[in-house]
Design a protein around this motif. Structure first.
Motif, PDB file in Angstrom:
ATOM      1  N   TYR A 122      40.670  24.792  65.636  1.00 24.80           N
ATOM      2  CA  TYR A 122      39.797  25.549  65.123  1.00 24.80           C
ATOM      3  C   TYR A 122      39.031  25.060  64.226  1.00 24.80           C
ATOM      4  CZ  TYR A 122      42.719  29.437  66.633  1.00 24.80           C
ATOM      5  OH  TYR A 122      43.345  30.499  67.597  1.00 24.80           O
ATOM      6  N   ASN A 123      37.449  25.354  64.230  1.00 30.18           N
ATOM      7  CA  ASN A 123      36.624  24.757  63.329  1.00 30.18           C
ATOM      8  C   ASN A 123      36.264  25.759  62.053  1.00 30.18           C
ATOM      9  OD1 ASN A 123      36.109  22.204  64.415  1.00 30.18           O
ATOM     10  ND2 ASN A 123      34.780  23.001  65.897  1.00 30.18           N
ATOM     11  N   LEU A 124      36.072  25.501  60.992  1.00 31.42           N
ATOM     12  CA  LEU A 124      35.625  26.352  59.879  1.00 31.42           C
ATOM     13  C   LEU A 124      34.666  25.861  59.091  1.00 31.42           C
ATOM     14  CD1 LEU A 124      39.396  26.308  58.337  1.00 31.42           C
ATOM     15  CD2 LEU A 124      38.569  27.929  60.015  1.00 31.42           C
ATOM     16  N   LYS A 125      33.775  27.172  58.861  1.00 30.63           N
ATOM     17  CA  LYS A 125      32.517  26.885  58.057  1.00 30.63           C
ATOM     18  C   LYS A 125      32.890  27.845  56.925  1.00 30.63           C
ATOM     19  CE  LYS A 125      27.684  27.625  57.818  1.00 30.63           C
ATOM     20  NZ  LYS A 125      26.572  28.028  58.618  1.00 30.63           N
ATOM     21  N   ILE A 126      33.216  27.307  55.760  1.00 44.68           N
ATOM     22  CA  ILE A 126      33.298  27.744  54.494  1.00 44.68           C
ATOM     23  C   ILE A 126      31.768  27.757  53.362  1.00 44.68           C
ATOM     24  CG2 ILE A 126      34.874  28.010  52.373  1.00 44.68           C
ATOM     25  CD1 ILE A 126      36.974  26.786  54.113  1.00 44.68           C
ATOM     26  N   ASN A 127      31.498  28.927  52.993  1.00 42.26           N
ATOM     27  CA  ASN A 127      30.461  28.930  51.914  1.00 42.26           C
ATOM     28  C   ASN A 127      31.061  29.881  50.725  1.00 42.26           C
ATOM     29  OD1 ASN A 127      28.175  28.890  50.751  1.00 42.26           O
ATOM     30  ND2 ASN A 127      27.213  30.406  51.935  1.00 42.26           N
ATOM     31  N   SER A 128      31.096  29.203  49.591  1.00 42.00           N
ATOM     32  CA  SER A 128      31.405  30.029  48.317  1.00 42.00           C
ATOM     33  C   SER A 128      30.476  29.946  47.234  1.00 42.00           C
ATOM     34  CB  SER A 128      32.692  29.251  47.902  1.00 42.00           C
ATOM     35  OG  SER A 128      33.306  30.073  46.902  1.00 42.00           O
ATOM     36  N   THR A 129      30.335  31.061  46.540  1.00 39.79           N
ATOM     37  CA  THR A 129      29.250  31.086  45.545  1.00 39.79           C
ATOM     38  C   THR A 129      29.967  31.748  44.303  1.00 39.79           C
ATOM     39  OG1 THR A 129      28.542  33.273  46.152  1.00 39.79           O
ATOM     40  CG2 THR A 129      27.254  31.340  47.071  1.00 39.79           C
ATOM     41  N   LYS A 130      29.750  31.435  43.192  1.00 39.92           N
ATOM     42  CA  LYS A 130      30.203  31.610  41.756  1.00 39.92           C
ATOM     43  C   LYS A 130      29.129  32.188  41.092  1.00 39.92           C
ATOM     44  CE  LYS A 130      30.228  29.023  38.204  1.00 39.92           C
ATOM     45  NZ  LYS A 130      30.685  28.136  37.091  1.00 39.92           N
ATOM     46  N   ASN A 131      29.182  33.654  40.441  1.00 43.47           N
ATOM     47  CA  ASN A 131      28.252  34.272  39.665  1.00 43.47           C
ATOM     48  C   ASN A 131      28.940  34.556  38.386  1.00 43.47           C
ATOM     49  OD1 ASN A 131      25.860  35.335  38.736  1.00 43.47           O
ATOM     50  ND2 ASN A 131      26.387  37.310  39.728  1.00 43.47           N
ATOM     51  N   ILE A 132      28.324  34.385  37.184  1.00 41.52           N
ATOM     52  CA  ILE A 132      28.663  34.917  36.036  1.00 41.52           C
ATOM     53  C   ILE A 132      27.692  35.644  35.410  1.00 41.52           C
ATOM     54  CG2 ILE A 132      29.547  34.318  33.672  1.00 41.52           C
ATOM     55  CD1 ILE A 132      30.516  31.714  34.872  1.00 41.52           C
ATOM     56  N   LYS A 133      28.115  36.976  34.822  1.00 33.22           N
ATOM     57  CA  LYS A 133      26.948  37.647  34.544  1.00 33.22           C
ATOM     58  C   LYS A 133      27.653  38.483  33.150  1.00 33.22           C
ATOM     59  CE  LYS A 133      27.738  42.178  37.003  1.00 33.22           C
ATOM     60  NZ  LYS A 133      27.267  43.181  37.744  1.00 33.22           N
ATOM     61  N   VAL A 134      26.546  38.850  32.244  1.00 34.43           N
ATOM     62  CA  VAL A 134      27.089  39.541  30.949  1.00 34.43           C
ATOM     63  C   VAL A 134      27.206  40.986  31.466  1.00 34.43           C
ATOM     64  CG1 VAL A 134      26.134  40.080  28.870  1.00 34.43           C
ATOM     65  CG2 VAL A 134      25.583  37.956  29.681  1.00 34.43           C
ATOM     66  N   SER A 135      28.298  41.561  31.161  1.00 40.56           N
ATOM     67  CA  SER A 135      28.821  42.723  31.653  1.00 40.56           C
ATOM     68  C   SER A 135      28.383  43.832  30.458  1.00 40.56           C
ATOM     69  CB  SER A 135      30.088  43.082  32.391  1.00 40.56           C
ATOM     70  OG  SER A 135      30.956  42.639  31.252  1.00 40.56           O
ATOM     71  N   SER A 136      28.627  43.380  29.150  1.00 42.42           N
ATOM     72  CA  SER A 136      28.344  44.164  27.980  1.00 42.42           C
ATOM     73  C   SER A 136      27.797  43.274  26.777  1.00 42.42           C
ATOM     74  CB  SER A 136      29.444  44.899  27.562  1.00 42.42           C
ATOM     75  OG  SER A 136      30.551  44.200  27.060  1.00 42.42           O
ATOM     76  N   LYS A 137      26.762  43.957  25.874  1.00 43.82           N
ATOM     77  CA  LYS A 137      26.437  43.308  24.840  1.00 43.82           C
ATOM     78  C   LYS A 137      26.667  44.079  23.765  1.00 43.82           C
ATOM     79  CE  LYS A 137      22.615  41.188  27.388  1.00 43.82           C
ATOM     80  NZ  LYS A 137      21.049  40.961  27.379  1.00 43.82           N
ATOM     81  N   ASP A 138      26.528  43.478  22.562  1.00 46.55           N
ATOM     82  CA  ASP A 138      26.678  44.196  21.255  1.00 46.55           C
ATOM     83  C   ASP A 138      25.570  44.648  20.653  1.00 46.55           C
ATOM     84  OD1 ASP A 138      25.282  42.141  20.258  1.00 46.55           O
ATOM     85  OD2 ASP A 138      27.070  41.031  19.029  1.00 46.55           O
ATOM     86  N   ALA A 139      25.472  45.225  19.589  1.00 50.51           N
ATOM     87  CA  ALA A 139      24.082  45.920  18.929  1.00 50.51           C
ATOM     88  C   ALA A 139      23.071  44.877  18.729  1.00 50.51           C
ATOM     89  CB  ALA A 139      24.603  46.675  17.589  1.00 50.51           C
ATOM     90  N   LYS A 140      23.209  43.457  18.678  1.00 53.56           N
ATOM     91  CA  LYS A 140      22.407  42.617  18.270  1.00 53.56           C
ATOM     92  C   LYS A 140      21.720  41.933  19.543  1.00 53.56           C
ATOM     93  CE  LYS A 140      24.728  40.657  14.597  1.00 53.56           C
ATOM     94  NZ  LYS A 140      25.531  39.307  14.000  1.00 53.56           N
ATOM     95  N   GLY A 141      22.456  42.302  20.789  1.00 58.33           N
ATOM     96  CA  GLY A 141      22.025  41.822  22.060  1.00 58.33           C
ATOM     97  C   GLY A 141      23.131  40.615  22.607  1.00 58.33           C
TER      98      GLY A 141
END
Length: 88
Positions: A1-20
């Motif tokens: 078998y031949n494999l093609k693998i594509n991977s991505t990483k994403n980091i996002k802010v899910s909550s903020k304090d009153a100051k942002g």
């Protein structure tokens, strides 16, 4: 078998304090595996892992924690890929 693998990483802010300023983050790893037998496409499988975590005041500690979390998520996806490949 031949494999093609594509991977991505994403980091996002899910909550903020009153100051942002960020309170929590969400790390998402998306991996797409395409399986070929010689040149013939067989199957496409998507793996998605998410992890939520709190911000840290020490940015070095935050980066170390993110690296460890990334390694853990990659290991989980790798195990799933192996299991799927063994079932073909």
């Amino acid at each position: 078998y031949n494999l093609k693998i594509n991977s991505t990483k994403n980091i996002k802010v899910s909550s903020k304090d009153a100051k942002g300023d960020p309170l929590t983050y969400e790390m998402t790893i998306l991996t797409v595996l395409e399986i070929f037998d010689k040149d013939q496409f067989i199957k496409k499988i998507k793996y998605k892992k998410k992890f939520n975590y709190n911000n840290k005041s020490n940015k070095f500690d935050l980066k170390q924690f993110e690296k460890n979390t990334l390694d853990n998520l990659i290991n989980q996806i790798s195990e799933n890929i192996i299991i799927n490949l063994l079932s073909i």
